[in-house]
Design a protein around this motif. Structure first.
Motif, PDB file in Angstrom:
ATOM      1  N   PRO A 281      22.863  20.222 -15.455  1.00 47.46           N
ATOM      2  CA  PRO A 281      23.697  21.013 -15.027  1.00 47.46           C
ATOM      3  C   PRO A 281      22.690  22.575 -15.614  1.00 47.46           C
ATOM      4  O   PRO A 281      22.285  23.379 -14.314  1.00 47.46           O
ATOM      5  N   ASP A 282      22.031  22.473 -16.521  1.00 44.80           N
ATOM      6  CA  ASP A 282      21.257  23.698 -16.141  1.00 44.80           C
ATOM      7  C   ASP A 282      19.770  23.697 -15.146  1.00 44.80           C
ATOM      8  O   ASP A 282      19.323  24.776 -15.530  1.00 44.80           O
ATOM      9  N   PHE A 283      19.646  22.598 -15.179  1.00 44.03           N
ATOM     10  CA  PHE A 283      18.348  22.538 -14.272  1.00 44.03           C
ATOM     11  C   PHE A 283      18.751  21.395 -12.689  1.00 44.03           C
ATOM     12  O   PHE A 283      19.472  21.924 -12.181  1.00 44.03           O
ATOM     13  N   PHE A 284      18.702  20.561 -12.009  1.00 40.85           N
ATOM     14  CA  PHE A 284      19.078  19.206 -11.789  1.00 40.85           C
ATOM     15  C   PHE A 284      20.683  19.403 -10.988  1.00 40.85           C
ATOM     16  O   PHE A 284      20.990  19.360 -10.155  1.00 40.85           O
ATOM     17  N   ASN A 285      20.919  19.233 -12.560  1.00 39.87           N
ATOM     18  CA  ASN A 285      22.148  18.920 -12.057  1.00 39.87           C
ATOM     19  C   ASN A 285      22.356  17.709 -11.103  1.00 39.87           C
ATOM     20  O   ASN A 285      23.105  17.812 -10.476  1.00 39.87           O
ATOM     21  N   VAL A 286      22.113  16.330 -11.530  1.00 42.95           N
ATOM     22  CA  VAL A 286      21.917  15.648 -10.941  1.00 42.95           C
ATOM     23  C   VAL A 286      23.318  14.776 -10.188  1.00 42.95           C
ATOM     24  O   VAL A 286      23.802  14.254  -9.276  1.00 42.95           O
ATOM     25  N   ALA A 287      24.608  15.217 -10.959  1.00 40.45           N
ATOM     26  CA  ALA A 287      26.001  14.097 -11.162  1.00 40.45           C
ATOM     27  C   ALA A 287      26.401  15.075  -9.852  1.00 40.45           C
ATOM     28  O   ALA A 287      26.692  14.359  -9.209  1.00 40.45           O
ATOM     29  N   GLU A 288      26.015  16.629  -9.732  1.00 38.56           N
ATOM     30  CA  GLU A 288      27.041  17.518  -8.177  1.00 38.56           C
ATOM     31  C   GLU A 288      25.751  17.079  -7.458  1.00 38.56           C
ATOM     32  O   GLU A 288      25.931  17.599  -6.234  1.00 38.56           O
ATOM     33  N   PHE A 289      24.369  17.339  -7.612  1.00 40.03           N
ATOM     34  CA  PHE A 289      23.658  17.293  -6.883  1.00 40.03           C
ATOM     35  C   PHE A 289      22.366  15.811  -7.118  1.00 40.03           C
ATOM     36  O   PHE A 289      21.155  16.158  -7.404  1.00 40.03           O
ATOM     37  N   PRO A 290      22.908  15.257  -6.199  1.00 36.93           N
ATOM     38  CA  PRO A 290      22.431  14.204  -6.416  1.00 36.93           C
ATOM     39  C   PRO A 290      20.933  13.677  -5.716  1.00 36.93           C
ATOM     40  O   PRO A 290      19.840  12.688  -5.797  1.00 36.93           O
ATOM     41  N   THR A 291      20.451  14.923  -4.708  1.00 34.40           N
ATOM     42  CA  THR A 291      19.090  14.590  -4.362  1.00 34.40           C
ATOM     43  C   THR A 291      18.826  15.959  -4.214  1.00 34.40           C
ATOM     44  O   THR A 291      19.421  17.193  -3.611  1.00 34.40           O
ATOM     45  N   VAL A 292      17.625  15.611  -3.500  1.00 28.35           N
ATOM     46  CA  VAL A 292      16.863  17.232  -2.493  1.00 28.35           C
ATOM     47  C   VAL A 292      15.926  17.055  -1.326  1.00 28.35           C
ATOM     48  O   VAL A 292      15.588  15.739  -1.568  1.00 28.35           O
ATOM     49  N   THR A 293      16.364  17.835  -0.668  1.00 32.99           N
ATOM     50  CA  THR A 293      16.073  17.293   0.769  1.00 32.99           C
ATOM     51  C   THR A 293      14.813  18.667   1.655  1.00 32.99           C
ATOM     52  O   THR A 293      14.548  19.731   1.300  1.00 32.99           O
ATOM     53  N   TYR A 294      13.600  17.649   2.544  1.00 36.34           N
ATOM     54  CA  TYR A 294      12.922  19.078   3.150  1.00 36.34           C
ATOM     55  C   TYR A 294      13.484  18.247   4.294  1.00 36.34           C
ATOM     56  O   TYR A 294      13.292  17.324   4.611  1.00 36.34           O
ATOM     57  N   LYS A 295      13.437  18.948   5.492  1.00 40.92           N
ATOM     58  CA  LYS A 295      13.566  19.058   7.026  1.00 40.92           C
ATOM     59  C   LYS A 295      12.922  19.978   7.610  1.00 40.92           C
ATOM     60  O   LYS A 295      13.315  21.046   7.663  1.00 40.92           O
ATOM     61  N   SER A 296      12.089  19.457   8.702  1.00 41.51           N
ATOM     62  CA  SER A 296      10.589  19.822   9.013  1.00 41.51           C
ATOM     63  C   SER A 296      11.319  21.440  10.249  1.00 41.51           C
ATOM     64  O   SER A 296      12.766  20.575  11.001  1.00 41.51           O
ATOM     65  N   THR A 297      11.087  21.888  10.390  1.00 39.90           N
ATOM     66  CA  THR A 297      11.302  23.275  12.392  1.00 39.90           C
ATOM     67  C   THR A 297      10.269  22.932  13.187  1.00 39.90           C
ATOM     68  O   THR A 297      10.681  23.582  13.926  1.00 39.90           O
ATOM     69  N   ALA A 298       8.874  22.660  12.196  1.00 35.34           N
ATOM     70  CA  ALA A 298       7.948  23.270  13.281  1.00 35.34           C
ATOM     71  C   ALA A 298       6.915  22.314  12.023  1.00 35.34           C
ATOM     72  O   ALA A 298       6.461  22.318  10.945  1.00 35.34           O
ATOM     73  N   MET A 299       6.118  21.811  13.373  1.00 34.43           N
ATOM     74  CA  MET A 299       4.588  21.528  12.750  1.00 34.43           C
ATOM     75  C   MET A 299       3.267  22.134  13.843  1.00 34.43           C
ATOM     76  O   MET A 299       3.334  21.881  14.735  1.00 34.43           O
ATOM     77  N   ARG A 300       2.517  22.562  12.504  1.00 33.26           N
ATOM     78  CA  ARG A 300       1.651  23.215  13.478  1.00 33.26           C
ATOM     79  C   ARG A 300       0.151  22.330  13.177  1.00 33.26           C
ATOM     80  O   ARG A 300      -0.202  21.971  12.086  1.00 33.26           O
ATOM     81  N   PHE A 301      -0.672  22.622  13.817  1.00 31.34           N
ATOM     82  CA  PHE A 301      -1.851  21.817  14.109  1.00 31.34           C
ATOM     83  C   PHE A 301      -3.500  22.772  14.482  1.00 31.34           C
ATOM     84  O   PHE A 301      -3.112  23.918  15.066  1.00 31.34           O
ATOM     85  N   LYS A 302      -4.354  22.458  13.851  1.00 35.53           N
ATOM     86  CA  LYS A 302      -6.342  22.749  13.769  1.00 35.53           C
ATOM     87  C   LYS A 302      -6.639  21.685  14.901  1.00 35.53           C
ATOM     88  O   LYS A 302      -6.797  20.547  13.835  1.00 35.53           O
ATOM     89  N   GLY A 303      -6.666  21.745  15.222  1.00 36.27           N
ATOM     90  CA  GLY A 303      -7.762  20.651  16.745  1.00 36.27           C
ATOM     91  C   GLY A 303      -5.942  19.590  16.457  1.00 36.27           C
ATOM     92  O   GLY A 303      -5.634  20.113  17.308  1.00 36.27           O
ATOM     93  N   ASP A 304      -6.510  18.078  16.304  1.00 39.39           N
ATOM     94  CA  ASP A 304      -6.000  16.911  16.561  1.00 39.39           C
ATOM     95  C   ASP A 304      -5.243  16.456  15.594  1.00 39.39           C
ATOM     96  O   ASP A 304      -4.294  16.177  15.460  1.00 39.39           O
ATOM     97  N   MET A 305      -5.271  17.645  14.201  1.00 34.53           N
ATOM     98  CA  MET A 305      -4.732  17.047  12.443  1.00 34.53           C
ATOM     99  C   MET A 305      -3.365  18.196  12.369  1.00 34.53           C
ATOM    100  O   MET A 305      -4.052  19.459  12.864  1.00 34.53           O
ATOM    101  N   PRO A 306      -2.365  17.620  12.117  1.00 31.02           N
ATOM    102  CA  PRO A 306      -1.502  18.972  11.452  1.00 31.02           C
ATOM    103  C   PRO A 306      -1.623  19.646  10.276  1.00 31.02           C
ATOM    104  O   PRO A 306      -2.330  18.955   9.948  1.00 31.02           O
ATOM    105  N   SER A 307      -1.798  21.178  10.160  1.00 32.36           N
ATOM    106  CA  SER A 307      -2.592  21.859   9.651  1.00 32.36           C
ATOM    107  C   SER A 307      -1.194  22.072   8.360  1.00 32.36           C
ATOM    108  O   SER A 307      -1.393  22.906   7.055  1.00 32.36           O
ATOM    109  N   SER A 308      -0.115  22.206   9.224  1.00 34.54           N
ATOM    110  CA  SER A 308       1.246  22.701   8.211  1.00 34.54           C
ATOM    111  C   SER A 308       2.391  22.512   8.588  1.00 34.54           C
ATOM    112  O   SER A 308       2.523  22.310  10.009  1.00 34.54           O
ATOM    113  N   VAL A 309       3.719  22.742   7.657  1.00 37.12           N
ATOM    114  CA  VAL A 309       4.445  22.208   8.980  1.00 37.12           C
ATOM    115  C   VAL A 309       5.786  23.053   7.918  1.00 37.12           C
ATOM    116  O   VAL A 309       6.224  23.527   6.710  1.00 37.12           O
TER     117      VAL A 309
END
Length: 186
Positions: A88-116
């Motif tokens: 519980p001092d840090f990630f408290n894996v018993a209560e919070f078993p996951t970290v998630t990342y969900k994008s809202t937009a992807m940016r491109f420079k030319g044909d290549m993605p440059s940021s999310v």
């Protein structure tokens, strides 16, 4: 007759070009992090159990990313420290078993993605985070012969923004997070 065919063709909807969908290859995908340890060194670690998906439409210059990290898979190379990070001092894996990342937009420079742009959730707290795409490459995997994309994306954030305040300020607040991914086309 040609005019009639052209007129009919113009009236019909054009076929939609579907985006390419990819599944993260968990054997070749891992997020890793670094943080100051008492100002003397930089402690590094990684998470060994990650899953997710990527959608990429280069023609439309759009895409999405979803990543789920199992917090109990944290590894710093020192079991006693890993156990403390799972507490519980840090990630408290018993209560919070996951970290998630969900994008809202992807940016491109030319044909290549440059940021999310997206939302990172750690310990039940969600904050907007932008990932800079430092490298990106797609092609045919030389052994599996499947279409694969790989990327390295990075960001920096304050762990205290996610409610993880143990050891501050001795243990650093600024966390550098890097996602190394390989994703296989579905």
């Amino acid at each position: 007759m040609l005019k009639l065919i052209l007129a009919l063709g113009a009236a019909l909807p054009l076929p939609a070009f579907a985006a390419d969908n990819y599944t993260l290859d968990s054997a070749h995908t891992y997020p890793h992090f670094s943080i100051s340890h008492l100002g003397f060194s930089t402690m590094q670690g990684r998470f060994d159990d990650t899953s997710g998906k990527v959608t990429l439409d280069r023609a439309a210059k759009s895409g999405s990313v979803e990543v789920t990290i199992k917090t109990a898979s944290i590894s710093t190379g020192f079991a006693k420290r890993d156990d403390h990070l799972k507490s519980p001092d840090f990630f408290n894996v018993a209560e919070f078993p996951t970290v998630t990342y969900k994008s809202t937009a992807m940016r491109f420079k030319g044909d290549m993605p440059s940021s999310v742009e997206g939302n990172l959730t750690i310990s039940g707290v969600t904050k907007p985070i932008t990932l800079s795409i430092d490298s990106f490459n797609c092609g045919t995997h030389p052994m599996s012969k499947k279409d694969v994309c790989g990327a390295a994306a990075s960001t920096q954030f304050k762990r205290s923004d996610f409610g993880i305040k143990y050891g501050l300020p001795a243990v650093g607040d600024d966390v550098k997070l890097v996602f190394e991914i390989e994703a296989v086309k579905n």
